[in-house]
Design a protein around this motif. Structure first.
Motif, PDB file in Angstrom:
ATOM      1  N   MET A 116       0.827  -1.214   0.000  1.00 32.43           N
ATOM      2  CA  MET A 116       0.000   0.000   0.000  1.00 32.43           C
ATOM      3  C   MET A 116       0.858   1.261   0.000  1.00 32.43           C
ATOM      4  O   MET A 116       0.341   2.372   0.017  1.00 32.43           O
ATOM      5  N   GLY A 117       2.187   1.064   0.047  1.00 32.41           N
ATOM      6  CA  GLY A 117       3.087   2.221   0.010  1.00 32.41           C
ATOM      7  C   GLY A 117       3.655   2.625   1.348  1.00 32.41           C
ATOM      8  O   GLY A 117       4.375   3.620   1.452  1.00 32.41           O
ATOM      9  N   ARG A 118       3.353   1.857   2.388  1.00 28.54           N
ATOM     10  CA  ARG A 118       3.900   2.170   3.710  1.00 28.54           C
ATOM     11  C   ARG A 118       5.336   1.675   3.849  1.00 28.54           C
ATOM     12  O   ARG A 118       5.698   0.649   3.285  1.00 28.54           O
ATOM     13  N   ARG A 119       6.134   2.409   4.642  1.00 30.16           N
ATOM     14  CA  ARG A 119       7.492   1.962   4.960  1.00 30.16           C
ATOM     15  C   ARG A 119       7.402   1.077   6.202  1.00 30.16           C
ATOM     16  O   ARG A 119       7.099   1.573   7.293  1.00 30.16           O
ATOM     17  N   VAL A 120       7.643  -0.203   6.005  1.00 33.15           N
ATOM     18  CA  VAL A 120       7.348  -1.197   7.046  1.00 33.15           C
ATOM     19  C   VAL A 120       8.616  -1.912   7.515  1.00 33.15           C
ATOM     20  O   VAL A 120       9.452  -2.297   6.702  1.00 33.15           O
ATOM     21  N   MET A 121       8.701  -2.092   8.822  1.00 36.50           N
ATOM     22  CA  MET A 121       9.743  -2.915   9.402  1.00 36.50           C
ATOM     23  C   MET A 121       9.081  -4.064  10.158  1.00 36.50           C
ATOM     24  O   MET A 121       8.079  -3.861  10.848  1.00 36.50           O
ATOM     25  N   LEU A 122       9.621  -5.265  10.014  1.00 29.58           N
ATOM     26  CA  LEU A 122       9.087  -6.451  10.674  1.00 29.58           C
ATOM     27  C   LEU A 122      10.131  -6.987  11.643  1.00 29.58           C
ATOM     28  O   LEU A 122      11.226  -7.370  11.234  1.00 29.58           O
ATOM     29  N   LEU A 123       9.788  -6.998  12.920  1.00 32.75           N
ATOM     30  CA  LEU A 123      10.713  -7.448  13.961  1.00 32.75           C
ATOM     31  C   LEU A 123      10.360  -8.864  14.395  1.00 32.75           C
ATOM     32  O   LEU A 123       9.238  -9.120  14.843  1.00 32.75           O
ATOM     33  N   ASP A 124      11.292  -9.766  14.265  1.00 33.51           N
ATOM     34  CA  ASP A 124      11.134 -11.123  14.778  1.00 33.51           C
ATOM     35  C   ASP A 124      11.466 -11.088  16.264  1.00 33.51           C
ATOM     36  O   ASP A 124      12.631 -11.134  16.649  1.00 33.51           O
ATOM     37  N   ALA A 125      10.423 -10.977  17.094  1.00 31.11           N
ATOM     38  CA  ALA A 125      10.644 -10.840  18.535  1.00 31.11           C
ATOM     39  C   ALA A 125      10.504 -12.156  19.281  1.00 31.11           C
ATOM     40  O   ALA A 125      10.399 -12.173  20.502  1.00 31.11           O
ATOM     41  N   ASP A 126      10.508 -13.268  18.533  1.00 32.12           N
ATOM     42  CA  ASP A 126      10.638 -14.573  19.166  1.00 32.12           C
ATOM     43  C   ASP A 126      12.141 -14.806  19.301  1.00 32.12           C
ATOM     44  O   ASP A 126      12.770 -15.486  18.488  1.00 32.12           O
ATOM     45  N   LEU A 127      12.724 -14.199  20.343  1.00 33.10           N
ATOM     46  CA  LEU A 127      14.170 -13.976  20.382  1.00 33.10           C
ATOM     47  C   LEU A 127      15.006 -15.247  20.421  1.00 33.10           C
ATOM     48  O   LEU A 127      16.120 -15.277  19.921  1.00 33.10           O
ATOM     49  N   GLY A 128      14.466 -16.327  21.002  1.00 34.81           N
ATOM     50  CA  GLY A 128      15.257 -17.547  21.110  1.00 34.81           C
ATOM     51  C   GLY A 128      14.948 -18.588  20.055  1.00 34.81           C
ATOM     52  O   GLY A 128      15.734 -19.497  19.812  1.00 34.81           O
ATOM     53  N   LEU A 129      13.757 -18.459  19.416  1.00 37.09           N
ATOM     54  CA  LEU A 129      13.350 -19.439  18.393  1.00 37.09           C
ATOM     55  C   LEU A 129      12.859 -18.703  17.149  1.00 37.09           C
ATOM     56  O   LEU A 129      11.745 -18.930  16.671  1.00 37.09           O
ATOM     57  N   ALA A 130      13.687 -17.837  16.634  1.00 37.71           N
ATOM     58  CA  ALA A 130      13.306 -16.997  15.501  1.00 37.71           C
ATOM     59  C   ALA A 130      13.132 -17.820  14.228  1.00 37.71           C
ATOM     60  O   ALA A 130      13.851 -18.786  14.011  1.00 37.71           O
ATOM     61  N   ASN A 131      12.158 -17.424  13.379  1.00 38.92           N
ATOM     62  CA  ASN A 131      11.986 -18.177  12.129  1.00 38.92           C
ATOM     63  C   ASN A 131      11.467 -17.362  10.950  1.00 38.92           C
ATOM     64  O   ASN A 131      11.182 -17.918   9.892  1.00 38.92           O
ATOM     65  N   ILE A 132      11.342 -16.049  11.103  1.00 38.05           N
ATOM     66  CA  ILE A 132      10.862 -15.239   9.977  1.00 38.05           C
ATOM     67  C   ILE A 132      11.814 -15.340   8.787  1.00 38.05           C
ATOM     68  O   ILE A 132      11.375 -15.466   7.641  1.00 38.05           O
ATOM     69  N   ASP A 133      13.122 -15.301   9.051  1.00 39.84           N
ATOM     70  CA  ASP A 133      14.087 -15.397   7.953  1.00 39.84           C
ATOM     71  C   ASP A 133      13.932 -16.719   7.198  1.00 39.84           C
ATOM     72  O   ASP A 133      14.010 -16.766   5.961  1.00 39.84           O
ATOM     73  N   VAL A 134      13.690 -17.807   7.921  1.00 40.82           N
ATOM     74  CA  VAL A 134      13.508 -19.125   7.288  1.00 40.82           C
ATOM     75  C   VAL A 134      12.245 -19.135   6.434  1.00 40.82           C
ATOM     76  O   VAL A 134      12.251 -19.597   5.288  1.00 40.82           O
ATOM     77  N   LEU A 135      11.150 -18.607   6.979  1.00 37.69           N
ATOM     78  CA  LEU A 135       9.879 -18.604   6.254  1.00 37.69           C
ATOM     79  C   LEU A 135       9.943 -17.774   4.974  1.00 37.69           C
ATOM     80  O   LEU A 135       9.212 -18.040   4.022  1.00 37.69           O
ATOM     81  N   LEU A 136      10.824 -16.782   4.957  1.00 40.10           N
ATOM     82  CA  LEU A 136      10.943 -15.916   3.773  1.00 40.10           C
ATOM     83  C   LEU A 136      12.148 -16.269   2.903  1.00 40.10           C
ATOM     84  O   LEU A 136      12.438 -15.572   1.926  1.00 40.10           O
ATOM     85  N   GLY A 137      12.871 -17.318   3.272  1.00 36.76           N
ATOM     86  CA  GLY A 137      14.036 -17.716   2.469  1.00 36.76           C
ATOM     87  C   GLY A 137      15.161 -16.698   2.500  1.00 36.76           C
ATOM     88  O   GLY A 137      15.942 -16.589   1.552  1.00 36.76           O
ATOM     89  N   LEU A 138      15.279 -15.962   3.605  1.00 35.95           N
ATOM     90  CA  LEU A 138      16.339 -14.955   3.753  1.00 35.95           C
ATOM     91  C   LEU A 138      17.538 -15.568   4.468  1.00 35.95           C
ATOM     92  O   LEU A 138      17.402 -16.527   5.224  1.00 35.95           O
ATOM     93  N   HIS A 139      18.713 -15.004   4.241  1.00 34.92           N
ATOM     94  CA  HIS A 139      19.933 -15.540   4.855  1.00 34.92           C
ATOM     95  C   HIS A 139      20.731 -14.405   5.502  1.00 34.92           C
ATOM     96  O   HIS A 139      21.755 -13.965   4.979  1.00 34.92           O
ATOM     97  N   PRO A 140      20.237 -13.925   6.664  1.00 38.46           N
ATOM     98  CA  PRO A 140      20.930 -12.794   7.309  1.00 38.46           C
ATOM     99  C   PRO A 140      22.301 -13.185   7.837  1.00 38.46           C
ATOM    100  O   PRO A 140      22.487 -14.287   8.356  1.00 38.46           O
TER     101      PRO A 140
END
Length: 238
Positions: free
Chosen positions: A24-48
């Motif tokens: 929609m044109g918003r500047r968005v940041m997504l924080l993975d706040a499941d600090l010990g079992l993070a998985n947003i990067d895995v779900l999106l195929g990212l490799h930080p």
């Protein structure tokens, strides 16, 4: 984005809501706040290369760990399997939340995907947020956990307003019924206001998207579930 119980779909809601808002044109940041079992990067195929554990240890700034996701969303990756991250002190939580003020100028929306429990981390991030979005599904444990987190945040921290999103429903009426069931209990015992945000339908497209490590908004933009996320994003934006 919270809910207490695991398996209600908080992370997929956080990801797809973020992407819908960015579209929609918003500047968005997504924080993975499941600090010990993070998985947003895995779900999106990212490799930080770096994550929040490097920020906590003072090795990297928040800016340096950001990874770009679909539709240009900025993803803040957390770590998985690091005990220290699952048990931060109150001061460390405060420092982490404070770090986001440094990047706030480039930001319109920060979506926080909390852990699947009622922990200090979940409480601190919920208190710091402007809006608490409660994800529920048609399971007794989901409803009892949702009530428990509302009760805790209300009685201990005086949070009085919550948005409710029914997830994985078979029909719009099922979503409304889940909301009404929760309201009947909160109206009786708590001084809170629950606003119904809407429902996300159960859709096989989501499972296919997860397997391909993509968001359903990206992989199946014309699916019923993607349309529902667009509708929810408009309400959130309003």
């Amino acid at each position: 984005v919270t809910g207490g119980k695991g398996g209600v779909g908080k992370t997929n809601v956080s990801i797809n809501l973020s992407i819908a808002l960015a579209a929609m044109g918003r500047r968005v940041m997504l924080l993975d706040a499941d600090l010990g079992l993070a998985n947003i990067d895995v779900l999106l195929g990212l490799h930080p290369q770096y994550d929040l554990s490097h920020v906590i240890r003072g090795e990297r700034t928040l800016d340096e760990i950001l990874v770009e996701g679909p539709e240009g969303i900025q993803v803040v990756p957390a770590s998985s399997g690091i005990r220290q991250m699952a048990s931060l002190s109150p001061a460390e939580h405060a420092g982490l939340i404070g770090a986001f003020s440094d990047v706030a100028d480039d930001l319109e929306v920060l979506v926080i995907d909390t852990a699947a429990e009622i922990s200090d981390s979940v409480i601190n991030f919920s208190r710091a947020a402007n809006e608490v979005l409660l994800v529920v599904c048609d399971e007794p444990a989901s409803m009892t956990d949702a009530y428990a987190i509302v009760k805790l945040l209300n009685r201990e921290y005086n949070i009085t307003r919550f948005r409710v999103l029914a997830n994985m429903v078979q029909s719009p009426q099922e979503g409304r019924d889940l909301y009404n069931k929760l309201v009947r209990v909160t109206d009786r015992y708590l001084d809170v206001m629950l606003n119904y945000l809407g429902a996300i339908p159960f859709d096989d497209s989501l499972k296919k998207a997860v397997k391909s490590q993509r968001s359903v908004m990206t992989a199946f933009p014309r699916s019923r579930i993607a349309q529902a996320f667009r509708s929810i994003a408009k309400k959130v934006d309003d």
